[in-house]
Design a protein around this motif. Sequence first.
Motif: not given
Length: 673
Positions: A414, A417, A419-421, A500, A540, A546, A550-552
Motif C-alpha cells: 500500500n 500505508a 499516511t494512513e497509519s 485492513w 478497509r 474517504k 490508500g484507502g477506505i
Amino acid sequence: MSAFGAWTTAYGLPAFSYTTDQERDPRAEWDPVLDPPTRRHMVHLGNRRITLVADNRGLSDLFDEHTGLLWLTRGAGVARVDGLATDVSTSERTFGPTFATVRVAGERVTLERTVLCPEGEAPWVLVRLRVRNLLAEPVRLTLTEEWAARPARVALITGAEPAEDPGLELELLTGGADGPRRAASGRMDVPLDLEAGGERLVEFRYGLLPSDAGAGAASFEEGPTFEESLAALRDRLPRASAPQAPEAEHEIPWHAALLTGGACADGVLGGHTLDQGSCYSFRHGFNGAARDPLQHALPLVHLEPDLALSVLRNTCAWGGPDGDLPYALGPDKQPWTDLFRPSDQNLWALWLAAEYLSATADAAAFAEPVPYHPVHGAAPVPLGEHLRRQFRFFADVVGRGEHGHVRILNADWNDLAITESGVERDLMIERGESVLNSAMAAWVLPRYAVLAERLGDHATGAEARKLGEELRRLVAGEWNGQWFRRAYGPGAVVGDSDLWLEVQPWAILCGAASPDRAEELLRTIEATAAADSPLGARLRWPVRDKYGPGGIGTIWYAINMTLIWAAARHVPELGWRWWRRMTLAAHTAAYPDVWEGTLSGPDAYLAPETDRPGRTWELADFGVAMQAYPVANLHSHSQPLLAYLRLLGVEPFGPVPGGDGAAFSSRVLTVGA
C-alpha cells in the motif's frame, strides 16, 4: 445489459459489439477529472510489441514501449469510399481480443475495416478493408486508407509532449492493381472496379515497417498474415468453463488476450515489459511499481511461460547488484526512486521465479545471464544469482524491526500505508513494521527455498525457510480476536480497531491461521468489508468518508485476488462468489452506464457508498488520477486469471490441482473436465 452493447463472437473469438451512438446518448459522457469531459470510450489491444487503442469513433492510437513511452499516433486511421467514412458514431463497431472492426453502409456500397495486431512482435498493425457493391451493376470507386502520425513521448506526471516521427509508413499488401507499395505520407488511394454484387478485399499494414525489405510481397513474409494471426490467436488463448461462474467461458480468454497484449519487447533492458498501463504509463509516464509486472506475469506461467520468464528477466534487470529494485522506471526507462521505497518488491520476484520453476521444471533458465540496469555499470549474472542477491537485500537491508516484523520503509504494498497509519511519517519510515509483508514473506520464502535448493544453494534455501517460519509464527500472534493486525509504529498498533483487508488473506495463506480461524475470518470479511459490495471486498472496514488509493472505500483487484485464493482453500463457495464479483459481468450488472469495467478497468473501484461508485480513485490535488485513464490497467486482467487458477487448485509446489467441476486449458496446462 451494458448501455454500450453486448458480448458476441467474431472469428470464433469472444468480442464486444458496441452499439451506442455516443454523440446522442448522454450516458456516454464521463469525467476524466484531470481533463475535460469526453465521450471517447476505448479498449487496449496488442501483441508482444505494439498496443492498439481502439475507440468508439472507429479511430486508433498506437503505442510503443520498446525504448520509452511513445505514442506513435493519436486518434488516427480512417478509410473512405463513395462518400462513406469509418470514423462515424453510427457505424457498427466490434472490439475483439486483438482487433477492432467498423462497418458502415451507404446506398451503393458497404465498407468494413478491421485493424489487427498480428501475432508476435511486429511493431505494426494489419488493416483489412472489405468493400461490397450493393448495386446490380458494376461500379468504379476509389478507396482511401489514411493515417496521421502524431508521435508524442509521455513525460513524467505532466503528460505527452510532441516527438519526432519515428518513421511510420503505410504499405499496401494486397488488393491493388499495381501490387504492393508503400507511402511514408500515411495515405494511399486504391482504384476499385466492382462487379454487380461483388466485393474486394484490400489489405495494408501501418507502423514501424522493416526498412530493409523491398516494396514487394517479400516484405510481408516477415510477419503473419491476417488469417494466420487469427488462427494462432485462437490456438493461443486459454479455454475455461465453470458451472459456478458461467462468465469464465468468455472472460478468461478475453483477459488472457488483453494481458498478453500489454507486453512489449524491451529494446533497452531485454525481455518484455508488462507494466500496469492505465494512468500510470499512458497518462503519468512511468512503469511501476516493480512488483506489478511480476504480479501480472504470475498467471502467464500457466498460459505462456516463455513470456512470464521474459518478464521476470526484464524486471530483475531494473535493479542493481545489491539486489535492490527501484520503485519504477521513468518514461526513458531510467530508475525512478524519488517517490516510494517499498519493502515488498523482492518478494514478488522470488514468488514469480518459484511459480515458474514449479510449473515448468526449467532449472536451466536460472543459469542464463541477466543484465543489471546500465546505470550501474555491472556485469550480467545468472538469473539465479539475481534472485539470491534480492533475497539478501530483503533479509539484510529491508530487514526487521523491534517486534521482529519486516520493516515497512516508506511503503509496503500500500503506497499510502504510512499516511494512513496515523504515525508521524519520518518515525514510521525509520521504525515502522509491516505485518502484511511478514505474512507475504512467510508464504513466499519457503517456496523460494525450494528453488534455491534445486539450484544447489542449500544454505540460502535453509535460511529462507527458517526466516519464513519465524515470520509465520509472528503473524499468528497478531490475531486480535477478530482479524490480524496490519502494522506497528513506535508506540502504535495499526489495524487493531479496524480491519485492513490486505493482510488477512496472506495471514491465512502462510498458515498463521488454523483452518477454523481461517473460516471464521473469511466469514467475518463477507459480513463486513465485502457486505453489499457488488465488485468485491473493500480495503478497509468500517467504511469512512474517504476513498483515496490508500484507502477506505476502494476495492482492489490485487487484494481481492489473494482473498479469493484464501477462500479457495477453506470456504470454496465464498471464493467463487467473490470471483464472480471480480468479473466484467458483475461490473456491467451493477453499473451498466459506466464504460470502465465493461471490457477493461482500473486497479481499483470505488465502493457503493462513495460519491462515484463503480468508477475509480483520483488525487487531483496532486495531479494524479486513475480516473484520468480508467481502463487498460493489467490488474483488471491478470488478477481474475490468477484467482481463477487458484480456485482450481493451481499453486506453486502445491497439491495436484482439481477443477471441482470447473475447467481450464492452455497450451501448457489442463485442469478439470
